[in-house]
Design a protein around this motif. Structure first.
Motif, PDB file in Angstrom:
ATOM      1  N   GLY A  93       0.971  -1.056  -0.090  1.00  0.00           N
ATOM      2  CA  GLY A  93      -0.012  -0.089   0.070  1.00  0.00           C
ATOM      3  C   GLY A  93       0.794   1.368   0.070  1.00  0.00           C
ATOM      4  O   GLY A  93       2.200   1.223   0.148  1.00  0.00           O
ATOM      5  N   PHE A  94       0.248   2.211  -0.129  1.00  0.00           N
ATOM      6  CA  PHE A  94       0.799   3.888  -0.047  1.00  0.00           C
ATOM      7  C   PHE A  94       0.302   4.521   1.103  1.00  0.00           C
ATOM      8  O   PHE A  94      -0.897   4.365   1.172  1.00  0.00           O
ATOM      9  N   SER A  95       0.897   5.143   1.778  1.00  0.00           N
ATOM     10  CA  SER A  95       0.588   5.827   2.978  1.00  0.00           C
ATOM     11  C   SER A  95       1.565   7.103   3.203  1.00  0.00           C
ATOM     12  O   SER A  95       2.629   7.162   2.774  1.00  0.00           O
ATOM     13  N   GLN A  96       0.965   8.254   3.922  1.00  0.00           N
ATOM     14  CA  GLN A  96       1.704   9.336   4.204  1.00  0.00           C
ATOM     15  C   GLN A  96       1.927   9.390   5.674  1.00  0.00           C
ATOM     16  O   GLN A  96       1.030   9.834   6.406  1.00  0.00           O
ATOM     17  N   ILE A 112      -1.261  10.283  -4.758  1.00  0.00           N
ATOM     18  CA  ILE A 112      -0.894   8.879  -5.548  1.00  0.00           C
ATOM     19  C   ILE A 112      -1.747   8.860  -7.014  1.00  0.00           C
ATOM     20  O   ILE A 112      -3.102   9.177  -6.587  1.00  0.00           O
ATOM     21  N   ALA A 113      -1.429   8.807  -7.988  1.00  0.00           N
ATOM     22  CA  ALA A 113      -2.275   8.843  -9.272  1.00  0.00           C
ATOM     23  C   ALA A 113      -2.201   7.773 -10.333  1.00  0.00           C
ATOM     24  O   ALA A 113      -0.834   7.507 -10.160  1.00  0.00           O
ATOM     25  N   PRO A 127     -10.842  11.507   5.711  1.00  0.00           N
ATOM     26  CA  PRO A 127     -11.253  12.192   4.542  1.00  0.00           C
ATOM     27  C   PRO A 127      -9.824  12.324   3.636  1.00  0.00           C
ATOM     28  O   PRO A 127      -8.743  12.663   4.071  1.00  0.00           O
ATOM     29  N   PHE A 128     -10.107  12.214   2.195  1.00  0.00           N
ATOM     30  CA  PHE A 128      -8.900  12.393   1.341  1.00  0.00           C
ATOM     31  C   PHE A 128      -9.667  13.211   0.194  1.00  0.00           C
ATOM     32  O   PHE A 128     -10.785  13.403   0.063  1.00  0.00           O
ATOM     33  N   ARG A 129      -8.910  13.829  -0.730  1.00  0.00           N
ATOM     34  CA  ARG A 129      -9.374  14.607  -1.893  1.00  0.00           C
ATOM     35  C   ARG A 129      -9.205  13.971  -2.862  1.00  0.00           C
ATOM     36  O   ARG A 129      -8.160  13.337  -3.377  1.00  0.00           O
ATOM     37  N   MET A 162      -5.533  10.208  -5.624  1.00  0.00           N
ATOM     38  CA  MET A 162      -5.880  10.453  -4.026  1.00  0.00           C
ATOM     39  C   MET A 162      -4.922  11.137  -3.571  1.00  0.00           C
ATOM     40  O   MET A 162      -3.722  11.218  -3.759  1.00  0.00           O
ATOM     41  N   GLU A 163      -5.531  12.440  -2.821  1.00  0.00           N
ATOM     42  CA  GLU A 163      -4.591  13.245  -2.239  1.00  0.00           C
ATOM     43  C   GLU A 163      -4.661  13.422  -0.689  1.00  0.00           C
ATOM     44  O   GLU A 163      -5.853  13.480  -0.191  1.00  0.00           O
ATOM     45  N   TRP A 164      -3.671  12.952   0.023  1.00  0.00           N
ATOM     46  CA  TRP A 164      -3.734  13.307   1.523  1.00  0.00           C
ATOM     47  C   TRP A 164      -4.017  14.630   1.966  1.00  0.00           C
ATOM     48  O   TRP A 164      -3.062  15.370   1.447  1.00  0.00           O
ATOM     49  N   VAL A 165      -4.771  14.995   2.784  1.00  0.00           N
ATOM     50  CA  VAL A 165      -4.928  16.331   3.189  1.00  0.00           C
ATOM     51  C   VAL A 165      -5.235  16.205   4.470  1.00  0.00           C
ATOM     52  O   VAL A 165      -5.851  15.341   5.257  1.00  0.00           O
TER      53      VAL A 165
END
Length: 298
Positions: A116-119, A132-133, A167-169, A221-224
């Motif tokens: 997976g991908f995480s911030q 991540i696009a 939430p993510f954008r 997905m944008e981490w906000v």
């Protein structure tokens, strides 16, 4: 344009980003391009940008946000109230036709790997932007009517439930950026989504009338950072020393699979868009491909 002397002695520039009517601009980016430094404002437009000690008058500040004109300016005080002008929106008529074929989902069918991908470092003070696009290109013209993101637990113990619901954008780009990467924003409205449990999160994009360009699109997905309630501390054990440590996490994990040919790119404020690349020149070493789907309507 540059900074005035009073700002040079300060350790951080704090403030808010607003539109012409005084409303907060959520998740605006405030950066020093020449220094490769930048932060993302929170959903209330608040930001705190650490400043280098060797800042010089030639350095300038750039502020940008989805749906607004990019602005370069000279901040002169510690607390900055930055204003952006909205981009003009050309309204076009929409003609709805009965589709000869039903909409279809493009992309991975499911999350098949423990990957997976995480911030990891996201916080109100360290909000440096992360996206991540995944790239999609249908065989014929049509519309982008939906997106799916596989949100998963990340093994962070007691934090998993709160992380899943963060939430993510949703972002959508034309594939007209450098080296065929994400470029022009197609979704100029800020669209937030969140999960209630692990699995696919579906976002309806039909209200935005998004046509598929000939060169394809990227769905991201944008981490906000939206709220302290999603910031969580957890316990873990170091593999080598077996020492007990405390970690801090914010945000969901995006699932993915390992493959030799990825369609996935990643973005940071500091370095911009880059494609994930195999470290093995033969291409045999598997790399991550994001579990993102796009719904295509012919």
């Amino acid at each position: 344009m540059g900074f005035t002397q009073p700002l040079l002695a300060q350790r951080a520039l704090t403030g808010t980003v607003h539109d012409a009517q005084g409303a907060a601009v959520p998740f605006a980016v405030v950066e020093l391009p020449a220094r490769h430094l930048g932060v993302q404002a929170n959903q209330d437009g608040y930001f705190s940008l650490p400043l280098p000690t060797d800042l010089i008058p030639a350095d300038s500040l750039v502020v940008s946000a989805l749906g607004f004109q990019r602005r370069r300016l000279i901040p002169a005080t510690a607390a900055a109230r930055l204003q952006l002008q909205a981009l003009p929106v050309a309204l076009t008529g929409v003609t709805v036709h009965a589709a000869a074929t039903p909409p279809q989902w493009l992309g991975p069918e499911e999350d098949t790997d423990r990957f997976g991908f995480s911030q990891n470092g996201l916080s109100l003070e360290k909000n440096t932007g992360w996206q991540i696009a995944r790239y999609f290109q249908p065989t014929a013209t049509g519309y982008l009517t939906g997106a799916r993101f596989f949100v998963k637990a990340d093994g962070a113990g007691n934090c998993d439930k709160s992380l899943l619901k963060t939430p993510f954008r949703v972002r959508v780009y034309t594939a007209d950026g450098p080296n065929g990467g994400p470029g022009t924003d197609l979704l100029t409205t800020s669209v937030l989504a969140s999960a209630t449990k692990a699995g696919w999160v579906t976002v309806d994009l039909r209200p935005y009338n998004l046509a598929f360009p000939a060169q394809g699109v990227f769905v991201a997905m944008e981490w906000v950072y939206t709220s302290d309630q999603f910031l969580c501390s957890y316990q873990y054990t170091q593999l080598l020393t077996k020492d007990k440590k405390t970690g801090t996490r914010y945000g969901q994990s995006l699932g993915g699979r390992l493959t030799t040919q990825t369609q996935t790119w990643y973005y940071t404020i500091v370095y911009g868009w880059r494609k994930f690349q195999s470290r093995n020149q033969t291409g045999q070493l598997r790399i991550g491909d994001a579990a993102i789907q796009a719904q295509y309507m012919p």
